[in-house]
Design a protein around this motif. Structure first.
Motif, short mmCIF file in Angstrom:
data_model
loop_
_atom_site.label_atom_id
_atom_site.label_comp_id
_atom_site.label_asym_id
_atom_site.label_seq_id
_atom_site.Cartn_x
_atom_site.Cartn_y
_atom_site.Cartn_z
N ALA A 61 14.04 -9.37 -15.88
CA ALA A 61 13.23 -8.86 -14.77
C ALA A 61 13.76 -7.53 -14.26
O ALA A 61 13.00 -6.57 -14.04
N LEU A 62 15.08 -7.45 -14.09
CA LEU A 62 15.68 -6.20 -13.60
C LEU A 62 15.57 -5.09 -14.65
O LEU A 62 15.37 -3.93 -14.31
N GLY A 63 15.72 -5.47 -15.92
CA GLY A 63 15.59 -4.48 -16.98
C GLY A 63 14.19 -3.89 -17.03
O GLY A 63 14.01 -2.68 -17.21
N SER A 64 13.19 -4.75 -16.87
CA SER A 64 11.81 -4.27 -16.86
C SER A 64 11.56 -3.36 -15.67
O SER A 64 10.91 -2.31 -15.79
N LEU A 68 10.41 0.58 -15.75
CA LEU A 68 9.24 1.08 -15.03
C LEU A 68 9.63 2.19 -14.06
O LEU A 68 8.91 3.18 -13.90
N LEU A 69 10.79 2.04 -13.43
CA LEU A 69 11.27 3.07 -12.51
C LEU A 69 11.53 4.37 -13.26
O LEU A 69 11.20 5.46 -12.78
N ALA A 70 12.10 4.26 -14.45
CA ALA A 70 12.41 5.45 -15.25
C ALA A 70 11.16 6.15 -15.74
O ALA A 70 11.18 7.36 -16.00
N THR A 71 10.06 5.40 -15.88
CA THR A 71 8.81 6.01 -16.36
C THR A 71 7.91 6.45 -15.21
O THR A 71 6.72 6.69 -15.41
N ASN A 72 8.48 6.48 -13.99
CA ASN A 72 7.76 6.99 -12.82
C ASN A 72 6.64 6.06 -12.36
O ASN A 72 5.62 6.50 -11.82
N ALA A 73 6.80 4.76 -12.56
CA ALA A 73 5.81 3.80 -12.06
C ALA A 73 5.87 3.76 -10.54
O ALA A 73 6.88 4.11 -9.92
N GLY A 74 4.78 3.33 -9.94
CA GLY A 74 4.73 3.23 -8.49
C GLY A 74 5.80 2.29 -7.96
O GLY A 74 6.03 1.21 -8.51
N ALA A 200 1.46 -1.55 -13.84
CA ALA A 200 2.48 -0.58 -13.47
C ALA A 200 2.64 0.48 -14.55
O ALA A 200 2.79 1.68 -14.25
N VAL A 201 2.61 0.08 -15.81
CA VAL A 201 2.73 1.04 -16.91
C VAL A 201 1.53 1.98 -16.95
O VAL A 201 1.68 3.20 -17.06
N VAL A 202 0.36 1.42 -16.87
CA VAL A 202 -0.86 2.23 -16.94
C VAL A 202 -0.91 3.26 -15.82
O VAL A 202 -1.32 4.41 -16.02
N ARG A 203 -0.47 2.87 -14.63
CA ARG A 203 -0.53 3.78 -13.49
C ARG A 203 0.67 4.72 -13.41
O ARG A 203 0.75 5.54 -12.51
N SER A 204 1.61 4.59 -14.35
CA SER A 204 2.80 5.43 -14.29
C SER A 204 2.59 6.81 -14.92
O SER A 204 3.46 7.67 -14.83
N ARG A 205 1.45 7.04 -15.57
CA ARG A 205 1.18 8.32 -16.23
C ARG A 205 0.01 9.01 -15.52
O ARG A 205 -1.02 8.38 -15.27
N PRO A 206 0.13 10.30 -15.24
CA PRO A 206 -0.97 11.04 -14.61
C PRO A 206 -2.12 11.28 -15.57
O PRO A 206 -1.97 11.11 -16.78
#
Length: 206
Positions: A61-64, A68-74, A200-206
């Motif tokens: 869970a923490l790794g995921s 997500l944090l590294a990929t600029n997820a909300g 979260a992944v989908v929304r992490s990219r502009p």
């Protein structure tokens, strides 16, 4: 306000269907996270290594969340993934243990050796648990709760469900009618976590 929204929910600003690569990445991250957490819980319950399974689930869970944090997820979605994933890592092992007992558990009689009274501060509630042994005198590590009460005395016979493989502690609690029923709730919760990771992944990219 727009910056706050992007910070909390991700910078996605495309219209229509998200790009296929984002959908694929979201599905991969979500299914991998949920799969590791659920798989660790089931493996831990089936083999008796419940604590390592919980730890593995928390790490997943923490790794995921870190990915997500590294990929600029909300940040709100990252926090939700971490919290839900951590909760599932704690909750799923107990549910998996019940499902294991529902699948292969065997009912056996036990004899009450001692009755324990549990009083909860601030609440007008008293609970009882019974230390038990097998009829041949072998102590049982787990206590009986559902069949225990104020009127139970040492020497009383109760029934508990035991795992023939010894991986899951015995219990007298009500179990699911089958392993499939026992896993239904955990499966739905795991799919919810996978979907949350995907969003979260989908929304992490502009």
């Amino acid at each position: 306000m727009a910056y706050d929204g992007a910070f909390l929910w991700g910078p996605a600003n495309f219209s229509g269907r998200p790009p296929g690569r984002l959908l694929a990445e979201g599905a991969l991250v979500g299914l991998a996270t949920a799969g590791v957490i659920a798989g660790a819980a089931v493996a831990g319950a089936s083999t008796g290594f419940g604590v390592p399974g919980t730890v593995a689930g928390v790490v997943a869970a923490l790794g995921s969340a870190a990915y997500l944090l590294a990929t600029n997820a909300g940040r709100a979605l990252v926090g939700a993934v971490a919290l839900l994933g951590g909760f599932l890592a704690w909750w799923l092992p107990g549910q998996a243990a019940q499902a294991v007992l529902a699948a292969r558990g065997v009912s056996r009689p036990v004899v009450v050796t001692e009755v324990h009274v549990h009083r909860y501060e601030g609440r007008d509630h008293v609970a009882y648990s019974c230390a038990v042994r097998l009829p041949d005198g072998t102590p049982v590590s787990a206590e009986a709760w559902r069949g225990c009460g104020a009127g139970v005395r040492p020497g009383r016979r109760l029934t508990m469900v035991f795992d023939p493989d010894g991986a899951v502690p015995p219990t007298d609690r009500v179990l699911p009618s089958s392993a499939a029923v026992g896993f239904a709730g955990p499966a739905a919760a795991s799919l919810g976590l996978a979907a949350l990771c995907g969003v979260a992944v989908v929304r992490s990219r502009p």
